[in-house]
Design an enzyme around this catalytic site. Structure first.
Site, PDB file in Angstrom:
ATOM      1  N   ARG A 174       0.824  -1.214   0.000  1.00 39.03           N
ATOM      2  CA  ARG A 174       0.000   0.000   0.000  1.00 39.03           C
ATOM      3  C   ARG A 174       0.861   1.268   0.000  1.00 39.03           C
ATOM      4  O   ARG A 174       0.479   2.276   0.603  1.00 39.03           O
ATOM      5  CB  ARG A 174      -0.932   0.044   1.212  1.00 39.03           C
ATOM      6  CG  ARG A 174      -2.040  -0.969   1.177  1.00 39.03           C
ATOM      7  CD  ARG A 174      -3.167  -0.474   0.291  1.00 39.03           C
ATOM      8  NE  ARG A 174      -4.195  -1.496   0.192  1.00 39.03           N
ATOM      9  CZ  ARG A 174      -5.240  -1.573   1.008  1.00 39.03           C
ATOM     10  NH1 ARG A 174      -5.413  -0.668   1.933  1.00 39.03           N
ATOM     11  NH2 ARG A 174      -6.099  -2.537   0.864  1.00 39.03           N
ATOM     12  N   ARG A 182      -3.519   6.881   0.995  1.00 46.09           N
ATOM     13  CA  ARG A 182      -3.992   8.140   1.601  1.00 46.09           C
ATOM     14  C   ARG A 182      -3.003   8.827   2.519  1.00 46.09           C
ATOM     15  O   ARG A 182      -3.200   9.984   2.880  1.00 46.09           O
ATOM     16  CB  ARG A 182      -5.311   7.888   2.344  1.00 46.09           C
ATOM     17  CG  ARG A 182      -6.506   7.900   1.411  1.00 46.09           C
ATOM     18  CD  ARG A 182      -7.759   7.497   2.133  1.00 46.09           C
ATOM     19  NE  ARG A 182      -7.646   6.102   2.555  1.00 46.09           N
ATOM     20  CZ  ARG A 182      -8.473   5.496   3.395  1.00 46.09           C
ATOM     21  NH1 ARG A 182      -9.465   6.176   3.930  1.00 46.09           N
ATOM     22  NH2 ARG A 182      -8.296   4.231   3.715  1.00 46.09           N
ATOM     23  N   ARG A 198      -6.727  11.365  -6.160  1.00 47.04           N
ATOM     24  CA  ARG A 198      -7.937  10.572  -5.928  1.00 47.04           C
ATOM     25  C   ARG A 198      -9.199  11.407  -6.153  1.00 47.04           C
ATOM     26  O   ARG A 198     -10.219  10.892  -6.602  1.00 47.04           O
ATOM     27  CB  ARG A 198      -7.866  10.026  -4.498  1.00 47.04           C
ATOM     28  CG  ARG A 198      -9.062   9.348  -3.935  1.00 47.04           C
ATOM     29  CD  ARG A 198      -9.283   7.993  -4.550  1.00 47.04           C
ATOM     30  NE  ARG A 198     -10.530   7.432  -4.064  1.00 47.04           N
ATOM     31  CZ  ARG A 198     -11.730   7.806  -4.463  1.00 47.04           C
ATOM     32  NH1 ARG A 198     -11.855   8.738  -5.396  1.00 47.04           N
ATOM     33  NH2 ARG A 198     -12.806   7.258  -3.965  1.00 47.04           N
ATOM     34  N   ASP A 243      -7.019  -2.749  -7.438  1.00 50.08           N
ATOM     35  CA  ASP A 243      -7.533  -3.364  -6.217  1.00 50.08           C
ATOM     36  C   ASP A 243      -7.895  -4.811  -6.512  1.00 50.08           C
ATOM     37  O   ASP A 243      -8.195  -5.159  -7.652  1.00 50.08           O
ATOM     38  CB  ASP A 243      -8.772  -2.611  -5.697  1.00 50.08           C
ATOM     39  CG  ASP A 243      -9.059  -2.985  -4.249  1.00 50.08           C
ATOM     40  OD1 ASP A 243      -8.410  -2.433  -3.343  1.00 50.08           O
ATOM     41  OD2 ASP A 243      -9.901  -3.869  -4.024  1.00 50.08           O
ATOM     42  N   TYR A 299     -15.168 -11.892  -0.059  1.00 47.63           N
ATOM     43  CA  TYR A 299     -15.879 -10.628  -0.338  1.00 47.63           C
ATOM     44  C   TYR A 299     -17.125 -10.885  -1.176  1.00 47.63           C
ATOM     45  O   TYR A 299     -18.180 -10.295  -0.952  1.00 47.63           O
ATOM     46  CB  TYR A 299     -14.961  -9.653  -1.088  1.00 47.63           C
ATOM     47  CG  TYR A 299     -13.913  -8.988  -0.232  1.00 47.63           C
ATOM     48  CD1 TYR A 299     -14.212  -7.849   0.512  1.00 47.63           C
ATOM     49  CD2 TYR A 299     -12.616  -9.480  -0.173  1.00 47.63           C
ATOM     50  CE1 TYR A 299     -13.257  -7.223   1.283  1.00 47.63           C
ATOM     51  CE2 TYR A 299     -11.641  -8.861   0.604  1.00 47.63           C
ATOM     52  CZ  TYR A 299     -11.972  -7.731   1.329  1.00 47.63           C
ATOM     53  OH  TYR A 299     -11.024  -7.120   2.099  1.00 47.63           O
TER      54      TYR A 299
HETATM   55  O1  1CP Z   1       0.086   0.637  -3.189  1.00 46.95           O
HETATM   56  C1  1CP Z   1      -0.401  -0.512  -3.304  1.00 46.95           C
HETATM   57  O2  1CP Z   1      -0.130  -1.427  -2.518  1.00 46.95           O
HETATM   58  C2  1CP Z   1      -1.216  -0.826  -4.540  1.00 46.95           C
HETATM   59  C3  1CP Z   1      -2.629  -0.703  -4.465  1.00 46.95           C
HETATM   60  C4  1CP Z   1      -3.560  -1.659  -3.716  1.00 46.95           C
HETATM   61  C5  1CP Z   1      -3.435  -3.020  -3.401  1.00 46.95           C
HETATM   62  C6  1CP Z   1      -2.241  -3.942  -3.619  1.00 46.95           C
HETATM   63  C7  1CP Z   1      -4.828  -1.243  -3.269  1.00 46.95           C
HETATM   64  C8  1CP Z   1      -5.356   0.131  -3.396  1.00 46.95           C
HETATM   65  N1  1CP Z   1      -5.487  -2.334  -2.772  1.00 46.95           N
HETATM   66  C9  1CP Z   1      -4.660  -3.431  -2.819  1.00 46.95           C
HETATM   67  C10 1CP Z   1      -4.973  -4.812  -2.418  1.00 46.95           C
HETATM   68  C11 1CP Z   1      -6.144  -5.093  -1.554  1.00 46.95           C
HETATM   69  N2  1CP Z   1      -7.401  -4.535  -1.597  1.00 46.95           N
HETATM   70  C12 1CP Z   1      -6.144  -6.089  -0.554  1.00 46.95           C
HETATM   71  C13 1CP Z   1      -4.985  -6.991  -0.257  1.00 46.95           C
HETATM   72  C14 1CP Z   1      -3.971  -6.355   0.609  1.00 46.95           C
HETATM   73  C15 1CP Z   1      -4.387  -6.161   2.038  1.00 46.95           C
HETATM   74  O3  1CP Z   1      -4.603  -7.166   2.728  1.00 46.95           O
HETATM   75  O4  1CP Z   1      -4.469  -4.998   2.453  1.00 46.95           O
HETATM   76  C16 1CP Z   1      -7.419  -6.104   0.043  1.00 46.95           C
HETATM   77  C17 1CP Z   1      -7.898  -7.001   1.182  1.00 46.95           C
HETATM   78  C18 1CP Z   1      -8.204  -5.118  -0.628  1.00 46.95           C
HETATM   79  C19 1CP Z   1      -9.618  -4.792  -0.373  1.00 46.95           C
HETATM   80  C20 1CP Z   1      -9.716  -3.369  -0.018  1.00 46.95           C
HETATM   81  N3  1CP Z   1      -9.774  -2.350  -0.927  1.00 46.95           N
HETATM   82  C21 1CP Z   1      -9.627  -2.799   1.257  1.00 46.95           C
HETATM   83  C22 1CP Z   1      -9.493  -3.573   2.568  1.00 46.95           C
HETATM   84  C23 1CP Z   1     -10.682  -3.351   3.442  1.00 46.95           C
HETATM   85  C24 1CP Z   1     -11.158  -4.547   4.172  1.00 46.95           C
HETATM   86  O5  1CP Z   1     -10.687  -4.735   5.305  1.00 46.95           O
HETATM   87  O6  1CP Z   1     -12.024  -5.291   3.649  1.00 46.95           O
HETATM   88  C25 1CP Z   1      -9.694  -1.404   1.104  1.00 46.95           C
HETATM   89  C26 1CP Z   1      -9.679  -0.343   2.168  1.00 46.95           C
HETATM   90  C27 1CP Z   1      -9.780  -1.141  -0.278  1.00 46.95           C
HETATM   91  C28 1CP Z   1      -9.776   0.175  -0.968  1.00 46.95           C
HETATM   92  C29 1CP Z   1      -8.422   0.584  -1.393  1.00 46.95           C
HETATM   93  N4  1CP Z   1      -7.616  -0.136  -2.259  1.00 46.95           N
HETATM   94  C30 1CP Z   1      -6.447   0.537  -2.485  1.00 46.95           C
HETATM   95  C31 1CP Z   1      -6.521   1.756  -1.734  1.00 46.95           C
HETATM   96  C32 1CP Z   1      -5.449   2.807  -1.726  1.00 46.95           C
HETATM   97  C33 1CP Z   1      -7.758   1.759  -1.057  1.00 46.95           C
HETATM   98  C34 1CP Z   1      -8.322   2.825  -0.147  1.00 46.95           C
HETATM   99  C35 1CP Z   1      -9.192   3.770  -0.875  1.00 46.95           C
HETATM  100  C36 1CP Z   1      -8.503   5.082  -1.090  1.00 46.95           C
HETATM  101  O7  1CP Z   1      -7.524   5.380  -0.393  1.00 46.95           O
HETATM  102  O8  1CP Z   1      -8.909   5.882  -1.945  1.00 46.95           O
END
Ligand code: 1CP
Length: 347
Positions: A29, A33, A42, A79, A155
């Protein structure tokens, strides 16, 4: 030529089994943010999925952390939930609440599209990979990724992350249908990852973020078997890129079985895992990635310094890629990332 081209990508050398010193570094990540430039970018998309499907914006999000920090790798900005979206399931991101989907378990008949058609819908993501590779310095590695089949299934089944109780219940109650869902996800994910390598990804990470809390009898059919099939399907499709598996919060016995039986080339360890004790079980040749506590990028100072040194010691028995044990949180301070890089590289 020495020092130029693909051979200079330190992360790929570590993935090939070399003990690179100091180890290559990237952070799960790393785009997100905690970076003000990410928050500004964003705002240019109406919603998060639209952001993921806008190659110009997503490529810029991937590159932002590398413009600011001397990281060894960029990760595709996307994502894991683009796959259910592409399979025709409704996915949305409620602000501050995380992802939401229409839960399959509420439906009498589970419907999703064909893998081949689904992957065509993901072509903007593949275009993002191409754009990042063309702008990324030649000595930096580009990581493609997808969610593990079980993680994405949780999910889709229950409509949100968090407790997987209802997804597990579905496994007992509707096992055949869950099997079909995992098969469709495995095939879609293999095609999606193969397209990412074709577009320029050097290596791949499979995020099995919800590998935790499974009874022994379910870890094999829900996590190991689909991952083994995913890796072998990738090889069948001609993909040679190394695959990193991240079985987050699985027990050490389960991580060991995952390392031995799935065919992944490297292991990403979560914050609680011990690299040295896993090395004692699975040997010194498997590249391992991890596993600094992400909270230390919020706290900084002496705890960060001690944490970095501890991780370096714990992983010293084999090829290491320095990373966090889970994603950076929005509260992380960018200056602590600079400190982390300095600490990993000072000798
Ligand atoms: O920088 C990076 O790592 C690349 C971008 C990336 C990756 C690899 C994002 C962007 N998401 C992911 C993978 C992801 N998404 C995972 C696997 C990694 C982990 O365990 O954290 C999972 C479980 C998700 C599902 C997801 N999408 C979540 C987790 C919430 C939950 O507990 O169910 C969230 C918050 C998102 C939204 C998301 N995806 C990425 C970002 C930056 C965000 C946040 C939204 C935003 O900031 O605008």
């Amino acid at each position: 030529m020495e020092g130029e081209g693909v051979q200079s990508r330190k992360m790929l050398r570590a993935l090939a089994g070399e003990r690179v010193d100091p180890p290559p570094v990237w952070l799960m990540r790393q785009a997100g943010r905690y970076l003000p430039e990410y928050r500004a970018l964003r705002e240019r998309a109406r919603n998060f999925l639209e952001f993921c499907y806008a190659p110009a914006l997503a490529a810029e999000a991937s590159l932002q952390p590398l413009r600011r920090f001397d990281l060894d790798a960029a990760i595709l900005f996307s994502d894991i939930l683009t796959v259910p979206d592409a399979l025709g399931r409704r996915v949305w991101f409620a602000d501050g609440e995380g992802p939401r989907l229409d839960p399959l378990i509420a439906e009498a008949r589970w419907r999703f599209d064909e893998p081949v058609r689904a992957v065509q819908r993901l072509s903007p993501v593949h275009e993002t990979v191409e754009r990042v590779r063309s702008e990324l310095a030649v000595d930096r590695t580009l990581i493609g990724f997808a969610g593990g089949p079980w993680t994405v299934a949780t999910y889709m089944l229950q409509g949100e992350g968090g407790a997987k109780d209802r997804a597990r219940r579905a496994v007992y109650e509707r096992g055949d249908e869950v099997g079909e869902l995992l098969a469709a996800l495995t095939e879609t994910t293999a095609l999606h990852l193969a397209a990412q390598t074709k577009a320029g990804a050097d290596c791949l990470q499979v995020f099995e973020s919800w590998a935790e809390g499974l009874p022994q009898a379910l870890f094999e059919p829900l996590v190991i078997a689909p991952t083994r099939r995913l890796v072998s399907r990738l090889r069948e499709l001609g993909v040679q890129a190394p695959v990193i598996g991240f079985p987050r919060a699985a027990t050490s016995e389960q991580i060991e079985a995952y390392a031995r039986e799935t065919g992944v080339d490297a292991l990403s360890l979560d914050t609680a895992a011990s690299a040295s004790s896993l090395r004692a079980r699975i040997g010194s040749t498997t590249p391992m990635q991890g596993n600094l506590d992400p909270q230390l990028l919020v706290v900084g100072g002496t705890p960060l310094e001690q944490g970095v040194r501890q991780v370096l010691r714990d992983f010293a028995g084999g090829p290491h890629i320095f990373n966090l044990g889970h994603g950076i949180t929005p509260e992380a301070k960018p200056e602590n990332v600079d400190t982390l890089l300095r600490l990993v590289r000072e000798r």
